[in-house]
Scaffold this motif. Sequence first.
Motif, short mmCIF file in Angstrom:
data_model
loop_
_atom_site.label_atom_id
_atom_site.label_comp_id
_atom_site.label_asym_id
_atom_site.label_seq_id
_atom_site.Cartn_x
_atom_site.Cartn_y
_atom_site.Cartn_z
N ALA A 188 19.08 -31.44 21.66
CA ALA A 188 19.88 -30.51 20.87
C ALA A 188 21.27 -31.09 20.60
N ARG A 189 21.86 -31.70 21.61
CA ARG A 189 23.17 -32.32 21.43
C ARG A 189 23.08 -33.51 20.48
N TYR A 190 22.02 -34.28 20.60
CA TYR A 190 21.83 -35.42 19.70
C TYR A 190 21.69 -34.92 18.26
N ALA A 191 20.88 -33.88 18.07
CA ALA A 191 20.67 -33.35 16.72
C ALA A 191 21.98 -32.86 16.11
N ALA A 192 22.87 -32.32 16.93
CA ALA A 192 24.14 -31.80 16.41
C ALA A 192 25.02 -32.90 15.84
N GLY A 193 24.84 -34.12 16.35
CA GLY A 193 25.65 -35.23 15.86
C GLY A 193 24.86 -36.31 15.17
#
Length: 239
Positions: A188-193
């Motif tokens: 989820a954090r990767y997808a956000a950036g």
Amino acid sequence: MAADALARRLGVPAVHHHAAVPSTMDVAHALGAEGAAAGTLVLADEQTGGRGRAGRPWVSRPGAGVWLTLLERPADASGLEVLSLRLGLHAAEALQPLAEGAVGVKWPNDLQIARRKLAGVLVEARWRDAQPEWVAIGVGVNLVPPPEMPDAVGLRAGTTRDEVLDVLIPALRAAAAGHGPLAPDELARYAAGDALAGRRARAPVRGAVCRVLPTGELLVAGDDGAEHRLRQATLTLQD
């Protein structure tokens, strides 16, 4: 700052600081073969033969960036397949307060600001009896982008190497301690950036970039109607 004082400040067993070396990766591998402890940090003011992914040169001038390799000794190989992505994610989050603009992650090993390259991550493992003996984690971060590279970007004006090391080394060590595939919160954090999501790929397949998978593969919805999972490919974008 003296190497011993810097090691204490960063909480690592040793810092090997050099004015200039061909590559901090090569120095770290030599130290690994000599039995250097996990967390040993190799730092250089300049690299005369710095390298990135696939052997590409990395411009590493004195005072223009942070050029380092961190030596780690993983207990097993369970996290190595996704290590470069995990490192990139943690590094992007750590560097964000020092950046002007959002720091994004570009699969498989770059950090970007507004589609310009800020940093790169290179991971090289050495093995013994099918187990990793050590891992060299090379990171280059531009403080000032090379003038001949218009697609490069630096951190906020006035940012110092010590400021970068203070946030980056704990982040890299935390990432290196991870095990197994990327967890849901990491995804989820990767997808956000994610700097690639929604963009169009031209090679090795044509299609729309979807997302990074827990295995570290990049999912591309091909124009041929198939889903393609890319692992080691060099991605070429249409834009």
